[in-house]
Write an enzyme that holds these catalytic residues in place. Sequence first.
Site, PDB file in Angstrom:
ATOM      1  N   CYS A  13       0.808  -1.214  -0.062  1.00  0.00           N
ATOM      2  CA  CYS A  13       0.155  -0.063   0.117  1.00  0.00           C
ATOM      3  C   CYS A  13       1.013   1.390  -0.112  1.00  0.00           C
ATOM      4  O   CYS A  13       1.674   1.496  -0.871  1.00  0.00           O
ATOM      5  CB  CYS A  13      -1.081   0.039   1.248  1.00  0.00           C
ATOM      6  SG  CYS A  13      -2.386   1.129   1.086  1.00  0.00           S
TER       7      CYS A  13
ATOM      8  N   HIS B  39      -3.714  -5.181   0.631  1.00  0.00           N
ATOM      9  CA  HIS B  39      -3.094  -5.653   1.836  1.00  0.00           C
ATOM     10  C   HIS B  39      -3.090  -7.233   2.128  1.00  0.00           C
ATOM     11  O   HIS B  39      -4.108  -7.765   2.432  1.00  0.00           O
ATOM     12  CB  HIS B  39      -4.091  -5.038   3.159  1.00  0.00           C
ATOM     13  CG  HIS B  39      -3.798  -3.709   3.158  1.00  0.00           C
ATOM     14  ND1 HIS B  39      -2.839  -3.084   4.079  1.00  0.00           N
ATOM     15  CD2 HIS B  39      -4.149  -2.355   2.677  1.00  0.00           C
ATOM     16  CE1 HIS B  39      -2.790  -1.794   4.181  1.00  0.00           C
ATOM     17  NE2 HIS B  39      -3.519  -1.479   3.352  1.00  0.00           N
TER      18      HIS B  39
ATOM     19  N   GLU C 107      -1.731  -8.980   4.033  1.00  0.00           N
ATOM     20  CA  GLU C 107      -1.740  -9.650   5.601  1.00  0.00           C
ATOM     21  C   GLU C 107      -3.247  -9.528   5.961  1.00  0.00           C
ATOM     22  O   GLU C 107      -3.419 -10.246   7.261  1.00  0.00           O
ATOM     23  CB  GLU C 107      -0.941  -8.607   6.466  1.00  0.00           C
ATOM     24  CG  GLU C 107      -1.519  -7.387   6.766  1.00  0.00           C
ATOM     25  CD  GLU C 107      -1.356  -5.930   5.578  1.00  0.00           C
ATOM     26  OE1 GLU C 107      -1.388  -4.918   5.912  1.00  0.00           O
ATOM     27  OE2 GLU C 107      -1.074  -6.562   4.385  1.00  0.00           O
TER      28      GLU C 107
ATOM     29  N   SER D   5       3.292 -15.546  34.984  1.00  0.00           N
ATOM     30  CA  SER D   5       3.419 -17.084  35.026  1.00  0.00           C
ATOM     31  C   SER D   5       4.527 -17.475  34.170  1.00  0.00           C
ATOM     32  O   SER D   5       5.469 -18.121  34.548  1.00  0.00           O
ATOM     33  CB  SER D   5       2.414 -17.534  34.829  1.00  0.00           C
ATOM     34  OG  SER D   5       1.335 -17.232  35.950  1.00  0.00           O
TER      35      SER D   5
END
Length: 510
Positions: A82, A169, A171, A229
């Site tokens: 783009c 695009h 993606e 964690s």
Amino acid sequence: MNQEMIVVLDFGSQYNQLITRRIREFGVYSELHPHTIRAEEIRALNAKGIIFSGGPNSVYDEQAFTCDPAIFELGLPILGICYGMQLMAHHLGGKVEKATHREYGKALIQVKNDSLLFHGLPDEQVVWMSHGDLVTAPPAGFAVDATSPSCPIAAMSDERRKWYGVQFHPEVRHSVYGNDLLKKFVFEVCGCRGDWTMENFIDEQVRRIREQVGGKKVLCALSGGVDSSVAAVLVHRAIGDQLTCIFVDHGLLRKGEAESVMKTFREQFQMNVIKVDAKDRFLAKLKGVTDPEQKRKIIGNEFIYVFDDEAAKLEGIEFLVQGTLYTDIIESGTATAQTIKSHHNVGGLPEDMKFELIEPLNTLFKDEVRALGTQLGIPDEIVWRQPFPGPGLGIRVLGEVTEEKLEIVRESDAILREEVKKAGLDREIWQYFTVLPDIRSVGVMGDARTYDYTVAIRAVTSIDGMTADWARIPWDVLERISTRIVNEVPHVNRVVYDITSKPPATIEWE
């Protein structure tokens, strides 16, 4: 580690993180960098290829984002998407003009040139367009690869220099063959192997942590959430008993949470965990406080004081583990970010705590952290734990926080979680919990009038938490939840379901 990498330059596209994530899904490591990165920095990263993201600018804007011209002299493959394609065309002598009308949404392109990116793909493809300018003449050496009815150059290539541009695009999932096109760029053009795995990541991080820490001592604030964690277990794998974790039980956790944390980390992983029972201390500070912001501040500050008190008892600590994620780095660090956020991964620890930071997750996205947690053997109930606010149930009890109200939220929330899991909806719903509004209402139970609390259920679907829609939980599941709450939780005679999206409402009530 000399790992292969694709560098994505951020020109402000809303999809820029998506490009990085897609490439990582192929098993190739990728990083998003500001468009201001210098060519020599890219060379030092050992990049195999570069992708220019899209962006909201026009190349002719006074403030248009540009890049270091020396990037074109690195001899690396480049894919412009783009705005990235327009920037390439503009820089290399092509022509970019304002489109007669902005193109946004699905479009049909016709492939005109069998370049490496399009080889083996259909001649007609549905793609996702989002642009106001377009390339009307390619630079010297470039062929037109594809066109669309309103875009004369929808894709272009200079195969000798391995430079490619697409106006759409790839993606975005709406571009039907977008993933195939990106794979062709990554593997066939850039020559990547695709050997970036969680196993490799663990090995590399263990090596780095050992190198950084040596024989010194490390501290970690363990909350029981996913990030802290996973960070704690990864660091423990590297340095074992040199790590000490502090787990502050402020009495504002969900049912069974404190026990689950201790069982997992002390028993399963054999880690040094100091549990601080600070419930009375927190409740005393919250007595009579009803303002949500004040509650947040009190809980945050008290956490710091408790953590500070415990840390002071330990000798020789030189490092602090933080569960910073890659999204935190991106949101705080790129020049094109629309919103700058400050991230406090351990509740905002005092600035005078002179520890060197260990941030083993700061190159990972949230879904990758979960995958890493699973690879490390952390139980699903922690790896897939929902987002939980730092102040805990303190902001799910509206108004003054008391032990009685906390117990109502704890028990009702446990019923909700149990029934949602039983219905197989626990991975579909982004976040679900109960709230205790500061209201009572009239009811009838066992032929007697009652005047008791109302419990609200909040359940939302979302991708990233920035926007959210209320979850369409089946009526029979809601009925079971409601029936169980009013029958099993004392002092509750009414259950309501929050059907508000975000915006206008936030996910949490306070």
